[in-house]
Design a protein around this motif. Sequence first.
Motif, short mmCIF file in Angstrom:
data_model
loop_
_atom_site.label_atom_id
_atom_site.label_comp_id
_atom_site.label_asym_id
_atom_site.label_seq_id
_atom_site.Cartn_x
_atom_site.Cartn_y
_atom_site.Cartn_z
N ILE A 1 0.92 -1.29 -0.04
CA ILE A 1 -0.08 -0.23 0.02
C ILE A 1 0.89 1.00 -0.11
N ASP A 2 0.58 2.22 -0.97
CA ASP A 2 1.25 3.46 -0.91
C ASP A 2 0.49 4.23 -0.24
N ALA A 3 1.11 5.07 0.86
CA ALA A 3 0.53 5.87 1.85
C ALA A 3 0.92 7.32 1.52
N PRO A 4 -0.02 8.13 2.08
CA PRO A 4 0.19 9.74 1.72
C PRO A 4 1.67 9.81 2.36
N GLY A 5 2.25 11.05 1.82
CA GLY A 5 3.59 11.33 2.19
C GLY A 5 3.59 11.76 3.80
N ASN A 6 4.76 11.71 4.41
CA ASN A 6 4.96 12.21 5.51
C ASN A 6 5.57 13.64 5.55
N GLN A 7 6.20 14.05 6.67
CA GLN A 7 6.46 15.67 6.65
C GLN A 7 7.43 16.26 5.50
N THR A 8 8.02 15.21 4.96
CA THR A 8 8.85 15.75 3.70
C THR A 8 8.17 15.49 2.41
N ASN A 9 6.82 15.02 2.66
CA ASN A 9 6.01 14.85 1.61
C ASN A 9 6.05 13.66 0.52
N SER A 10 7.23 12.79 0.79
CA SER A 10 7.64 11.86 0.08
C SER A 10 6.71 10.70 0.29
N PRO A 11 6.14 9.90 -0.71
CA PRO A 11 5.24 8.62 -0.22
C PRO A 11 5.95 7.61 0.39
N GLN A 12 5.20 6.77 0.97
CA GLN A 12 5.97 5.76 1.92
C GLN A 12 5.20 4.53 1.51
N ARG A 13 5.91 3.40 1.42
CA ARG A 13 5.40 2.17 0.95
C ARG A 13 5.40 1.02 2.18
N SER A 40 -5.67 -6.67 9.20
CA SER A 40 -4.83 -5.64 9.46
C SER A 40 -5.44 -4.32 9.89
N TYR A 41 -6.83 -3.91 9.68
CA TYR A 41 -7.64 -2.61 9.33
C TYR A 41 -7.24 -2.07 11.03
N PRO A 42 -7.44 -2.79 12.04
CA PRO A 42 -7.45 -2.25 13.53
C PRO A 42 -6.03 -1.57 13.70
N LEU A 43 -4.97 -2.10 12.99
CA LEU A 43 -3.54 -2.07 13.17
C LEU A 43 -3.16 -0.86 12.22
N ALA A 44 -3.86 -0.65 11.05
CA ALA A 44 -3.26 0.21 10.19
C ALA A 44 -4.52 0.81 9.18
N GLN A 45 -5.34 1.39 10.40
CA GLN A 45 -6.74 2.43 9.63
C GLN A 45 -6.17 3.37 8.62
N HIS A 46 -5.13 4.10 9.07
CA HIS A 46 -4.87 5.21 8.25
C HIS A 46 -4.35 4.56 6.82
N LEU A 47 -3.64 3.48 6.63
CA LEU A 47 -3.29 3.03 5.46
C LEU A 47 -4.37 2.63 4.76
N TRP A 48 -5.44 1.78 5.23
CA TRP A 48 -6.44 1.58 4.44
C TRP A 48 -7.33 2.56 4.21
N ASP A 49 -7.36 3.50 4.79
CA ASP A 49 -8.45 4.65 4.50
C ASP A 49 -7.87 5.80 3.39
N HIS A 50 -6.41 5.96 3.71
CA HIS A 50 -5.84 7.03 2.76
C HIS A 50 -4.92 6.39 1.75
#
Length: 153
Positions: A1-13, A40-50
């Motif tokens: 899953i590619d997740a939205p970037g962090n503070q440097t705005n680079s994507p994370q995988r 995995s949703y309870p552990l990684a909601q942000h990844l699945w939602d965004h």
Amino acid sequence: IDAPGNQTNSPQRFVIGATHEFKEDALTPNEVLEELKSRSYPLAQHLWDHGTVDRLTSGVRLQSNRGKFGRMPIIGRHNSASSSKTPTQNSWIFTGLSSRGLIHHGLFGRWLANAVINDNEEMLRDDFAEFDWWRRKKEKAEALAKKASSSRM
């Protein structure tokens, strides 16, 4: 899953997986996603939602045979089919240890290393007489299939 970037705005995988099923037919891609999300949703909601799913990969886990000594590993020379893109006579296989691998990996690994170094698979037979149970089982199944196909003609 590619997740939205962090503070440097680079994507994370992130890699989330795997499924484990004992069925004839593999899960569909949608079934895989649902299975992984449910676990995995309870552990990684942000990844699945965004995040967005980049890709699904699949593999096969070999299951070794249960014999009189428990599960026996699949160990020895593996000759690839001549129809393979890269047929080879110099591949070795060591898998299927199951939970006993924690105990036996060193012993089987030493035996296999000696066989590889000496380019002599028969050395395995000296230490582990039933080392090629998997090959004999495969050959028996192929012979039965050949017999069945010739009887249909």
